[in-house]
Design an enzyme around this catalytic site. Sequence first.
Site, PDB file in Angstrom:
ATOM      1  N   TYR A   1      29.663 -33.293  64.908  1.00 23.64           N
ATOM      2  CA  TYR A   1      30.888 -32.917  65.603  1.00 23.64           C
ATOM      3  C   TYR A   1      30.746 -33.036  67.121  1.00 23.64           C
ATOM      4  O   TYR A   1      31.746 -33.120  67.831  1.00 23.64           O
ATOM      5  CB  TYR A   1      31.285 -31.488  65.253  1.00 23.64           C
ATOM      6  CG  TYR A   1      31.735 -31.282  63.810  1.00 23.64           C
ATOM      7  CD1 TYR A   1      31.962 -32.355  62.966  1.00 23.64           C
ATOM      8  CD2 TYR A   1      31.932 -30.014  63.300  1.00 23.64           C
ATOM      9  CE1 TYR A   1      32.366 -32.171  61.662  1.00 23.64           C
ATOM     10  CE2 TYR A   1      32.344 -29.807  61.993  1.00 23.64           C
ATOM     11  CZ  TYR A   1      32.549 -30.894  61.175  1.00 23.64           C
ATOM     12  OH  TYR A   1      32.954 -30.706  59.874  1.00 23.64           O
TER      13      TYR A   1
ATOM     14  N   ASP B   1      24.092 -32.278  48.449  1.00 18.40           N
ATOM     15  CA  ASP B   1      24.868 -32.614  47.258  1.00 18.40           C
ATOM     16  C   ASP B   1      24.541 -31.674  46.101  1.00 18.40           C
ATOM     17  O   ASP B   1      25.424 -31.224  45.372  1.00 18.40           O
ATOM     18  CB  ASP B   1      24.684 -34.081  46.854  1.00 18.40           C
ATOM     19  CG  ASP B   1      23.244 -34.555  46.964  1.00 18.40           C
ATOM     20  OD1 ASP B   1      22.381 -33.799  47.442  1.00 18.40           O
ATOM     21  OD2 ASP B   1      22.987 -35.714  46.571  1.00 18.40           O
TER      22      ASP B   1
ATOM     23  N   LYS C   1      19.754 -32.991  54.045  1.00 19.37           N
ATOM     24  CA  LYS C   1      19.763 -34.254  53.300  1.00 19.37           C
ATOM     25  C   LYS C   1      18.535 -35.050  53.741  1.00 19.37           C
ATOM     26  O   LYS C   1      18.621 -36.185  54.219  1.00 19.37           O
ATOM     27  CB  LYS C   1      21.077 -35.013  53.579  1.00 19.37           C
ATOM     28  CG  LYS C   1      21.301 -36.221  52.666  1.00 19.37           C
ATOM     29  CD  LYS C   1      21.425 -35.853  51.199  1.00 19.37           C
ATOM     30  CE  LYS C   1      21.751 -37.098  50.351  1.00 19.37           C
ATOM     31  NZ  LYS C   1      21.704 -36.810  48.904  1.00 19.37           N
TER      32      LYS C   1
ATOM     33  N   ASP D   1      33.771 -23.364  53.028  1.00 21.15           N
ATOM     34  CA  ASP D   1      35.101 -23.416  52.413  1.00 21.15           C
ATOM     35  C   ASP D   1      35.008 -23.407  50.897  1.00 21.15           C
ATOM     36  O   ASP D   1      35.837 -22.793  50.205  1.00 21.15           O
ATOM     37  CB  ASP D   1      35.849 -24.667  52.879  1.00 21.15           C
ATOM     38  CG  ASP D   1      36.491 -24.487  54.256  1.00 21.15           C
ATOM     39  OD1 ASP D   1      36.255 -23.429  54.884  1.00 21.15           O
ATOM     40  OD2 ASP D   1      37.205 -25.389  54.708  1.00 21.15           O
TER      41      ASP D   1
ATOM     42  N   ASP E   1      30.358 -26.397  57.369  1.00 20.88           N
ATOM     43  CA  ASP E   1      31.814 -26.403  57.376  1.00 20.88           C
ATOM     44  C   ASP E   1      32.342 -26.589  55.951  1.00 20.88           C
ATOM     45  O   ASP E   1      33.267 -25.890  55.508  1.00 20.88           O
ATOM     46  CB  ASP E   1      32.295 -27.540  58.284  1.00 20.88           C
ATOM     47  CG  ASP E   1      33.761 -27.430  58.660  1.00 20.88           C
ATOM     48  OD1 ASP E   1      34.408 -26.431  58.286  1.00 20.88           O
ATOM     49  OD2 ASP E   1      34.263 -28.344  59.337  1.00 20.88           O
TER      50      ASP E   1
END
Length: 351
Positions: free
Chosen positions: A142, A219, A187, A247, A243
Amino acid sequence: MDYKIAVIKGDGIGPEIIDEAIKVLDKTGKKYGHNFQYMEALAGGAAIDEKGTPLPEETLNILRTSDALLFGAVGGPKWDNLPGNERPEQGLLKLRKELCLYANLRPAVIFDELKDSCPLRPDLVEGGLDILIIRELTGGIYFGKKYTEKDKAADTMEYSKYEIERIAHVGFLAAQKRNKRLTSIDKANVLETSRLWRKTFEETAVEYPSVQLNHMYIDNAAMQLVANPKQFDVIATENMFGDILSDEAAMITGSIGLLPSASLGKNYGMYEPIHGSAPDIAGKKKANPIAAILSAAMMLKYSFALQEESENIESAVKNALSKGYRTADIAKKEDRIISTVEMGDTIAELI
């Protein structure tokens, strides 16, 4: 005791839910003898409309003179066609960077009163669920270099060892105070930043021998969060992964309208619900203010060290839910649905 709270209501449902959080804060202050002084400032779409920028300098000046920030939400379709660097969300990103708010704490808790709203099988969350997701907030993709050239675009994910170390300490310290289990999400089988992330967490773990550190690929973590959520206690991960996972965790609890967050730096904290501006229900008195109210409770705990007052607000929320009060997002067919203001009034009365 006097406290100066900067308030950015923002866009969409932001003003509605923040008004209810302030209502509950005022009732709490009256009960415990605290004076909360509110200083309103602009950010996001509201700031674009009035000042021509998503984060005016006068807003930053107000924040620098405050003890903490209570934040609503930013964004909406009105500003969707602006260039990326001029959109409301850029104000929030810049705010986090300017105030060095590098650690985002997002608790995901299933209230007993709402356990039937959890979309998972009951046996997967038997006995309740309490996960703390810690998201690195000022680095990663970001905030990396970006460019767009005709039919090609790039976003760069970058992390320094220092940035990873400081969020690792937040994760280990949080785990020490809970069930002493920390899962680091990365990852590392693909990304260089994740390999540095994993190496740094391993090195930091030596300082926290009582905490069990576990690594998991992003994942697999996304799958495990719905297949076996109770295996998690504290999760620490980088900006984009956090992020997404937070959620996902929110929906496990039954509604994204229930979950608060704290964004912490060395000497300052910003508190906001994890949901967005929900422009589709803005002004309709349908928004659930609980996440904003619980964000205010987190502010009392983390910025002002008012533990009892914070717990009183949390208890009032649970009490309201136990009495059957529901906004539309958490209501069943047989429930009576109440408005944003009615939910705020109910919780304030239970303080």
